[in-house]
Scaffold this active site. Structure first.
Site, PDB file in Angstrom:
ATOM      1  CB  ILE A 327      -0.961   0.025   1.206  1.00 53.77           C
ATOM      2  CG1 ILE A 327      -0.193   0.159   2.528  1.00 53.77           C
ATOM      3  CG2 ILE A 327      -1.863  -1.191   1.215  1.00 53.77           C
ATOM      4  CD1 ILE A 327      -1.081   0.475   3.710  1.00 53.77           C
ATOM      5  CG  ASP A 328       3.900   1.815   2.755  1.00 49.75           C
ATOM      6  OD1 ASP A 328       2.827   2.282   3.171  1.00 49.75           O
ATOM      7  OD2 ASP A 328       4.703   1.205   3.475  1.00 49.75           O
ATOM      8  CB  THR A 696     -15.194  13.034 -21.130  1.00 46.76           C
ATOM      9  OG1 THR A 696     -16.227  12.122 -21.499  1.00 46.76           O
ATOM     10  CG2 THR A 696     -13.917  12.622 -21.848  1.00 46.76           C
ATOM     11  CG  ASN A 700     -14.912  10.391 -25.887  1.00 43.20           C
ATOM     12  OD1 ASN A 700     -14.661  11.164 -24.968  1.00 43.20           O
ATOM     13  ND2 ASN A 700     -15.983  10.516 -26.648  1.00 43.20           N
ATOM     14  CD  GLN A 741     -23.246   7.901 -18.698  1.00 37.07           C
ATOM     15  OE1 GLN A 741     -22.215   8.401 -18.292  1.00 37.07           O
ATOM     16  NE2 GLN A 741     -24.428   8.482 -18.516  1.00 37.07           N
ATOM     17  CD  GLU A 801     -23.885   5.963 -23.497  1.00 39.12           C
ATOM     18  OE1 GLU A 801     -24.887   6.236 -22.811  1.00 39.12           O
ATOM     19  OE2 GLU A 801     -22.885   6.706 -23.577  1.00 39.12           O
ATOM     20  CD  GLN A 836     -22.593  12.780 -15.433  1.00 39.77           C
ATOM     21  OE1 GLN A 836     -23.040  13.510 -14.554  1.00 39.77           O
ATOM     22  NE2 GLN A 836     -22.900  12.935 -16.713  1.00 39.77           N
ATOM     23  NE  ARG A 915     -19.478  12.822 -29.575  1.00 36.47           N
ATOM     24  CZ  ARG A 915     -19.476  14.026 -29.010  1.00 36.47           C
ATOM     25  NH1 ARG A 915     -19.475  15.103 -29.763  1.00 36.47           N
ATOM     26  NH2 ARG A 915     -19.495  14.160 -27.698  1.00 36.47           N
TER      27      ARG A 915
END
Length: 948
Positions: A327-328, A696, A700, A741, A801, A836, A915
Site C-alpha cells: 500500500i506504500d 469526460t 474518448n 456509458q 450504451e 459520473q 468522436r
C-alpha cells in the site's frame, strides 16, 4: 511474428514497410477479418490496425484478433522451400476451423500457396484437417479442426486435450504440465485477491496446474493442507474481496536454512518448481534468496534421502516471479504497486469526513498515514484532499524552523477565510536532521502558537481495508496474467523477474535490481541526500510534489511574475460533468493567483460566456472544490461555431480582456478548441493561447491516455456492479445485463469488465450480432450446468450504451432469458448518470492537479514573449497574442508524461465521426474479460445438451 500473451490477447504482426502492411491487411481481410478500431471506409490509412475475425461469421470456432503495425526494425521471415514439409515449421498461428473447403477457396482466390496435409481416420468417420499456408510476411498459418477449447471448468484432466487457447503457437507440447504456486506475503494489500485470481485462471488456461500456498511462507514451510491445488471455481468472487484470502503471516523459520530446506521439500513433493510471490521488498528478497539456494537445497534433500534422485534431477531449478503488493507504493522500477490506490481511497474518504467536522468547529486536524520510508500516500492524500501542509520522508521541510513555516501557511489560509486546517504526516516523516516529526508534536505546535482547537487522527490499519478500487483490480489482473507468462518463458539463466508498471504498460525487469533501488531510497534519506531519494521514486512523484507546493503552500508571493507578465486567464467547463473538473479549476485558480494572474471563471459554458457570465475567482472561492463532483462553474454541450455564435464568443473574450483560455471538458471541448483555432484568422481576440484539459467519463479525447472523470466513473460502475452481483448471487441463477456509458468508445465497458469480472462485454469497436448473442447464451448455459445445483452464481454482462440500436439492453436480457432454457433468469440495470460519480476519485483529483498546473504554464509560455516585447517597447499589449498552431493544444497524459498536442497534430489520429481517437491503448485488455470468465470453455454436459 511475435506472440503477445499466448492464447489471451492477440497476434502482433510487424510489417517492415507500407507495401507489406497493405498486402498483409488485405490478405487477412480476404479471410474475413474486419478492422475494428475506427479506420474510415474500411481503408488502410494508418501505420497500425486491429483486425478481428468473429467465429460466428467464419468457419472458426473462436474469435481471433491481430494487431498489424509497421516496424522498420523488424526482421523479415524467409519463405520456407515448397519441397519441405511445412508441418516441421517451429511456430505459427493455429486457427481452428470446421469447413476446410471454404478456406481452400479463399486461399486459391488470392493465389496463396499452401500444403494440405488433411487425412481421414482409419474407420473413415473423422476427417483431420491440417492445412499450412503463408501470409505476405511469411508467417505460418495452420488451419486445423483439432479442439482448441477443452473445458476449464470440467474437473477432468485437460492436458490430453491440448493447451486451451483459441490462438496458439504450433510448437511441440511440453512433456509435463507446469505446476505453479502462488503466495501472498508481508502486509496485506487490497488487490492481492484479484492477482491470485488472475494467476489461477490464466495459469489453468495455459494448461498449468496452479497451487495456492496459504499463510505465506509459513504455509510453504508447513506444507500439507496449506499447499492446495486450485481449480477455476476456487477463486470465484475474489475480485471484490480486500486483503488476501489465502492469508499472510510472519515466518521466522523461513529465514533459516532449515526452514527453506523444508519448504523446498514441500514444493518438490507437490511437483512444483515455479513460485509467484505477491508482497513487498522483504518478501521478494526472501523469494530470490530461496531461488539462489535452490540447487544446494535440492542436493541436500537428495543426499539425506528426503527426495529421490529422480525428483532431484527433475526439479533442478526454481522459477521465481515477483508481484509488488504494497500500500506504500515504495518499490522502485514500477510506477505503482498493487494496493496503493485503494489505500489512498481509504485515506481520502477519512480525510474528507474529518474535513466536515473540522469545518463545523473551525478545528485543525493532524492526520497520520502509513509510509515509513515512502511519502507517496501522504503526498497524494494531501493533493487529493487539499490539505494545508504535508510531511514526507523524501522531502523534509527546507527550513530548520519548519514549525514557523507550517504555522505561517496555516495562518495565511485562515486569514483568507478558511475555517479548517488539515495537516497530513507520513509515519516516517523527518526533518532535515533526520529527527522524526510526530503528529502529537504538530498538534501541540498548532495549539500553542495559533490557538487552534487541534485533534490527532491516526488512520492505522483502516488504510489496508475495504474492497479493492477499480484501478487495483485491473492492475492486479493484468500483472497476474503477465506473471504467469513470465513463468512460462523463464529459463534457469533468467534473473528472477519483477512485474511492474511504467508509462501505462506492464513491465518485466530484474527483481533484485528493483529491491536494491528501493533500499537505496532509505539509504539516501539516512545520508540526507534527499534529492537522490526523490529521483529514485517514480518520475511523476517529484512533479506532483511541486504541483502541490505551487498550488497550496507557496501563496506567499514567492512565485509571483513581474507585473507586465501577469495575465487575465479564464477557465470554462464544456460537455458533460466529470469528476475532477472542480479539482482542476481549484488548482488552476490558486496556482494562477500565486503567479500574479487574474483568474476568471466562466459560468455555464460558452452560452454563459456569450451572456457575459464571467466572474473573477479568489483563493477562498475555490476552497473545498477538490472533493466536489460535477461542475461548480456549470457545464453544457454547446460549442462555438455550431450552437453558439463565434462572433459573440470573440466579442466577450475581448470585452473581458481574456488573454488565455483553459477549456475543461470532453469531446465537445476538443471540438470547441478546434473551432476556435480555425476561426483565428477571422477574429483577432481568438489569437490567444488556448488549452484543453480532457475531462469526460468516456475517456474518448484524443491526445491523452486518461481523461478526468474516467477513473471516478470506473469506480462508480464497479461499486454498482458489486451490489448487482450480490443481488444476482442471492437469487442464484440470475444474469444482469448492465448498461454503461462511453459514447462510441468501449473504454468503460472493457476496464469495468475486468474490474467486475463480467461474463462478457459488448462494445462499439466490435459491434453486436445475433450469432454473438447465441454464442453467449451457450456460454452461460455451460456455466450454469457446471455450477453446483445449490450454489449457482449470479453473473453480469456489460453493454455499452451505443453498441447497437437493435439489440437494446432490454432485448438482450429477453434473449438471454428465453434462450437459456430456464437454466437462468435475466434482469437489466441501466446505471445512467450515477456513473459520473459523487465524490471524485483520488486518481482523478491528482491528475487534475498536475494537469491544471501544466495548463497555466502552457498559457504563460505562449503569451510571455509578446508581453515582454510590449513592455520593452513601451507599447500597449496587443489583442492578438499568438497565432502559432502550437498555442492551441490538448494537455494530456501519455504514460507518466504530460504532453502538449496541437489540434493539427491530433486530427489525423481522431475519428471525428465516432468522436474518439483512432487508437485505443486499452483494447489490449479486451480479451481478458472473456478469458477470465471462461468464455468458450464448455463442459461435457453442456456439449451434450447443445447437441440435442
Amino acid at each position: 511474428m511475435r506472440k503477445i500473451s499466448q492464447g489471451l490477447s492477440h497476434f502482433l504482426l510487424n510489417a517492415t514497410n507500407t507495401e507489406q502492411f497493405v498486402k498483409t491487411a488485405q490478405f487477412y481481410k480476404a479471410l474475413g477479418f474486419q478492422e475494428i478500431l475506427g479506420q474510415n471506409d474500411n481503408a488502410i490509412t494508418s501505420e497500425k490496425v486491429w483486425l478481428k475475425l468473429h467465429a460466428e461469421e467464419s468457419s472458426l470456432t473462436s474469435d481471433v484478433t491481430i494487431k498489424l503495425v509497421i516496424d522498420t526494425s523488424a526482421v523479415q521471415r524467409e519463405q520456407p522451400p515448397q519441397d519441405v514439409d511445412w508441418a516441421l515449421h517451429t511456430s505459427g498461428m493455429v486457427l481452428t476451423v470446421t469447413d476446410i473447403d471454404t478456406i481452400k477457396g479463399q486461399l486459391k482466390e488470392q493465389g496463396v500457396l499452401f500444403q494440405d496435409q488433411s487425412s481421414t481416420s482409419a474407420n473413415d468417420r473423422i476427417q483431420l484437417i491440417e492445412l499450412y499456408a503463408l501470409d505476405p510476411l511469411n508467417n505460418m498459418i495452420v488451419f486445423a479442426n483439432k479442439p482448441a477449447f477443452p473445458s476449464l471448468l470440467d474437473k477432468h484432466d485437460i492436458l490430453s486435450q491440448g493447451a486451451p487457447t483459441a490462438v496458439k503457437a504450433a510448437s511441440q507440447p511440453s512433456p509435463k504440465r507446469k505446476k505453479i504456486a502462488v503466495l501472498t506475503s508481508g502486509g496485506d494489500a487490497p488487490g492481492m485477491n484479484p492477482a491470485v485470481r488472475a494467476v489461477v485462471r490464466y495459469g489453468i488456461s495455459k494448461g498449468c496446474e496452479v497451487f495456492a500456498v496459504y499463510e505465506g511462507y509459513q504455509g510453504l514451510v508447513d506444507g500439507g493442507e496449506r499447499i492446495r491445488k486450485m481449480d477455476w471455481k476456487s477463486v470465484r468472487g475474489w475480485l471484490a474481496v480486500g486483503g488476501t484470502t489465502i492469508g499472510t503471516a510472519r515466518c521466522m523459520p523461513f529465514k533459516k536454512r532449515e526452514g527453506r530446506l523444508q519448504a523446498a521439500q514441500n514444493l518438490v513433493s507437490n511437483g512444483i518448481d515455479s513460485l509467484i510471490v505477491c508482497g513487498g521488498d522483504g518478501s521478494l528478497t526472501g523469494a530470490d534468496v530461496f531461488r539462489s539456494e535452490w540447487p544446494g537445497l535440492i542436493n541436500e534433500l537428495k543426499e539425506s534421502g528426503r527426495i529421490t534422485a529422480e525428483q532431484a534431477n527433475t526439479y533442478q531449478h526454481l522459477t521465481i516471479v515477483g508481484l509488488v503488493g504494497s500500500i506504500d507504493n515504495d518499490m522502485s522500477s514500477t510506477d505503482i504497486t498493487i494496493g496503493a490506490v485503494t489505500s489512498l481511497h481509504r485515506i481520502c474518504e477519512s480525510v474528507d469526513s474529518i474535513g466536515t467536522t473540522a469545518l463545523s468547529h473551525s478545528r485543525a486536524f493532524v492526520v497520520e498515514v502509513m509510509g515509513r520510508h515512502c511519502g507517496w500516500l501522504a503526498l497524494m492524500a494531501g493533493i487529493a484532499t487539499g490539505a494545508d501542509f504535508v510531511f514526507i520522508p523524501e522531502r523534509p521541510p527546507t527550513s530548520d524552523d519548519w514549525e514557523s513555516v507550517m504555522c505561517s501557511v496555516a495562518q495565511r489560509h485562515r486569514q483568507l477565510g478558511k475555517r479548517k486546517t488539515v495537516i497530513i504526516v507520513a509515519e516516517g516523516a523527518i526533518d532535515r536532521s533526520l529527527k522524526p516529526i510526530k503528529a502529537e508534536y504538530i498538534k501541540d505546535i498548532l495549539s500553542d502558537r495559533l490557538g487552534l482547537d487541534t485533534r490527532v487522527t491516526t488512520l492505522g490499519h483502516t488504510q489496508r481495508g475495504g474492497s479493492p478500487a477499480a484501478f487495483d483490480r485491473i492492475l492486479a489482473t493484468i500483472q497476474g496474467v503477465e506473471a504467469v507468462e513470465a513463468v512460462l518463458r523463464s529459463t534457469p539463466d533468467t534473473p528472477s523477474p519483477l512485474i511492474g508498471m511504467s508509462n501505462n504498460h506492464v513491465t518485466t525487469g530484474p527483481l533484485m535490481k528493483a529491491v536494491e533501488l528501493t533500499h537505496d531510497v532509505a539509504k539516501a534519506i539516512s545520508e540526507k541526500d534527499f534529492a537522490r531519494a526523490m529521483e529514485l521514486r517514480d518520475p511523476q512523484f517529484s512533479e506532483e510534489f511541486d504541483a502541490y507546493s505551487a498550488s497550496t503552500i507557496l501563496d506567499d508571493h514567492s512565485m509571483i511574475l513581474p507585473e507586465h507578465q501577469q495575465m487575465r486567464l479564464a477557465v470554462i467547463h464544456v460537455g458533460a460533468p466529470a469528476g475532477g473538473m472542480n479539482a482542476a479549476t481549484r488548482t488552476a485558480v490558486r496556482y494562477g493567483l500565486n503567479r500574479g494572474h487574474t483568474m476568471l471563471g466562466i459560468y455555464n459554458g460558452f452560452p454563459g460566456l456569450v451572456r457575459g457570465s464571467v466572474e473573477e475567482m479568489s483563493w477562498i472561492k475555490v476552497d473545498g472544490w477538490t472533493s466536489r463532483g460535477g461542475s461548480e462553474l456549470g457545464t453544457n454541450r454547446a460549442v462555438p461555431g455550431e450552437s453558439v455564435d463565434m462572433g459573440m464568443v470573440a466579442y466577450q473574450l475581448q470585452q473581458n480582456n481574456i488573454q488565455g483560455l483553459m477549456i475543461i471538458g470532453g469531446f465537445e471541448a476538443f471540438t470547441a478548441l478546434r473551432n476556435l483555432e480555425e476561426a483565428r484568422d477571422k477574429y483577432p481576440s481568438l489569437c490567444i493561447p488556448i488549452c484543453h484539459l480532457p475531462a469526460t467519463v468516456s475517456n474518448n479525447v484524443p491526445g491523452t491516455d486518461y481523461s478526468l472523470g474516467s477513473d471516478t466513473s470506473l469506480n462508480a460502475i464497479t461499486d454498482a456492479c458489486d451490489s448487482i452481483l450480490q443481488s444476482a448471487r442471492s437469487s442464484r441463477r440470475r444474469v444482469f445485463v448492465v448498461e454503461v456509458q462511453g459514447g462510441r468508445s468501449g473504454y468503460l465497458a472493457v476496464e469495468a469488465g475486468i474490474a467486475t469480472g463480467a461474463n462478457t462485454i459488448y462494445i462499439p469497436e466490435e459491434g453486436l450480432s445475433l450469432a454473438r448473442l447465441q454464442s453467449d447464451v451457450r456460454h452461460l448455459m455451460a456455466l450454469y450446468l457446471d455450477d453446483d445445483a445449490d450454489r449457482s452464481e449470479g453473473r453480469i454482462v456489460l453493454r455499452n450504451e451505443t453498441v447497437s440500436k437493435t439489440y437494446t439492453t432490454d432485448v438482450i436480457s429477453s434473449i438471454l432469458k428465453d434462450e437459456g432454457h430456464a437454466l437462468f433468469d435475466s434482469r437489466t440495470a441501466v446505471l445512467g448518470h450515477l456513473q459520473q460519480g459523487n465524490t471524485p476519485s483520488p486518481m482523478d483529483r491528482i491528475r487534475a492537479t498536475r494537469l491544471a498546473m501544466r495548463c497555466v504554464c502552457f498559457l504563460e509560455k505562449h503569451a510571455l514573449a509578446v508581453l515582454d516585447n510590449a513592455y520593452r517597447n513601451g507599447t500597449p499589449i496587443p489583442v492578438e497574442l499568438t497565432k502559432d498552431v502550437e498555442s492551441a493544444a490538448v494537455i494530456g497524459l501519455s504514460g507518466n508524461q504530460v504532453t502538449h498536442r496541437s489540434v493539427p497534430s491530433l486530427l489525423p489520429v481522431t475519428d471525428l465521426k465516432n468522436r474518439k481517437p483512432k487508437d485505443a491503448w486499452w483494447y489490449e485488455h479486451r480479451p481478458l474479460v472473456d478469458l477470465l470468465s471462461g468464455r468458450g470453455l464448455f463442459t461435457k454436459q453442456a456439449q451434450e445438451l447443445l447437441s440435442e
